[in-house]
Design an enzyme around this catalytic site. Structure first.
Site, short mmCIF file in Angstrom:
data_model
loop_
_atom_site.label_atom_id
_atom_site.label_comp_id
_atom_site.label_asym_id
_atom_site.label_seq_id
_atom_site.Cartn_x
_atom_site.Cartn_y
_atom_site.Cartn_z
CG HIS A 1 -5.78 -2.23 -0.91
ND1 HIS A 1 -4.76 -2.90 -0.27
CD2 HIS A 1 -5.46 -0.91 -0.82
CE1 HIS A 1 -3.87 -2.02 0.18
NE2 HIS A 1 -4.26 -0.81 -0.15
CD GLU A 2 -6.87 1.73 -3.29
OE1 GLU A 2 -6.87 2.46 -2.28
OE2 GLU A 2 -5.83 1.32 -3.84
CG HIS B 1 -7.33 3.12 2.09
ND1 HIS B 1 -6.36 3.19 3.06
CD2 HIS B 1 -6.74 2.53 1.02
CE1 HIS B 1 -5.23 2.67 2.59
NE2 HIS B 1 -5.44 2.27 1.35
CB CYS C 1 -0.88 -0.02 1.25
SG CYS C 1 -1.95 1.42 1.41
#
Lengths: 167, 173
Positions: A138-139, A142, A96
């Site tokens: 993954h994003e 966030h 990341c």
């Protein structure tokens, strides 16, 4: 357009829960452009989320063409994204931009359906799989203040994958 | 700071990691790469430590824990520079009915193509009548994942095991 600076762990701002976007104006368009440029300038260059540049809003950008060529959705601007469906599980090694120099194994769904709005507020739906699905998940993490560090698994977990699991 | 490789072995019981790492902490050591796991009925620690003074003072700090938990401890000074720092690019998973020769057969085939084993974990399980052997190897294949796939083909037949070969790619998002 401008390349924005990336927050890195352990910056506590990465752990905030991001707020939904309700105003789709020029400011948002400019920000999406800057965020996209920042993504392409990064070491991975395939995904980014607004909280990584200190803007706690539910905005994700993914473009896995640098990795997969044209065999994907190309540039996806995902605003207020939600996972509508998912299936399958796969272990993959992730890194990341906000966690420099460390990679680790993470389990993600293999196929997902994600619903979101685009930069103009129009409803969009995408079905993604494999690498692209991993990038989106993954994003999206966030947006809820999660890093892949929160989802690390040991190498051995790979053993538990079945060759032919039933859906 | 100098570096050493610390090996600790003792009958498994709660508190080994805590006692060893607390002793290292009081001796101003810091812990680098570490592998700590139960093997059979024993708990094993292998770890790189940075120590500020001499190894004697590290041993002295560990001594009470060694005596109390009946541990065997070994300290090897090491040079701080790794000779090869290849990142793993291939994961090989092997499972099958346990029998002698699986590891030798698989790793022999890998060595023949210059594969460098960076990490190997294995486990014998299953029942006494039907023992199952499972192994996961991570390593660096200089000629890539395809060369590993080719190298293990004859083994499936010969050893009667399932062998999976997977690329390890770290995707940076």
């Amino acid at each position: 357009m401008a390349v924005l600076s990336i927050l890195t762990y352990p910056d506590p701002r990465l752990q905030r829960k991001a707020e939904p976007v309700s105003v789709f104006d020029d400011d948002l368009h400019h920000f999406v452009d800057d965020l996209t440029e920042t993504m392409y300038a990064g070491p991975g260059g395939v995904g980014i989320a607004a909280p990584q540049v200190d803007r706690p809003q539910r905005i994700v950008i993914v473009d896995v063409r640098p990795k997969l060529g044209e065999d994907c959705h190309g540039l996806m601007v995902l605003i207020n994204p939600e996972l509508a469906a998912w299936e399958g599980m796969a272990v993959g090694r992730e890194g990341c931009m906000s966690v420099p120099d460390f990679t680790g194994n993470v389990i993600r769904a293999e196929r997902i359906q994600v619903q979101a709005q685009d930069a103009s507020g129009r409803e969009r739906s995408y079905e993604c799989e494999g690498f692209e699905a991993r990038a989106v998940q993954h994003e999206m993490d966030h947006l809820d203040g999660f890093l892949f560090l929160d989802r690390l698994v040991s190498r051995k977990i790979d053993l538990f994958r079945r060759k032919n699991y039933k859906k | 700071m100098s570096q050493a490789l610390l090996t600790v072995i003792g009958e498994d019981r709660p508190g080994i990691v805590a006692a060893v790492t607390q002793a290292l902490f009081t001796a101003d050591c810091s812990i680098g790469d570490a592998s700590m796991m139960r093997l059979g009925g024993y708990f094993t620690i292998m770890q790189v430590i940075d120590y500020p003074r001499d190894l004697g003072s590290v041993e002295m700090a560990l001594d009470p824990a060694i005596k109390r938990l009946n541990l065997r401890v070994h300290l090897d000074p090491i040079s701080s520079v790794a000779l090869t720092a290849d990142m793993p690019n291939t994961r090989v998973t092997v499972y099958g009915a346990d029998h002698p020769g699986i590891v030798a057969g698989v790793t022999g085939a890998l060595a023949a193509i210059g594969f460098n084993v960076i990490d190997l974990e294995s486990e014998s399980s299953g029942s006494a009548e039907r023992p199952l052997y499972v192994m996961v190897i991570q390593g660096y294949a200089p000629e890539g994942v395809e060369s590993v796939r080719k190298a293990v083909v004859p083994l499936r037949e010969r050893e009667g095991v399932e062998i999976g070969v997977h690329p390890i790619e770290a995707a940076v998002f």
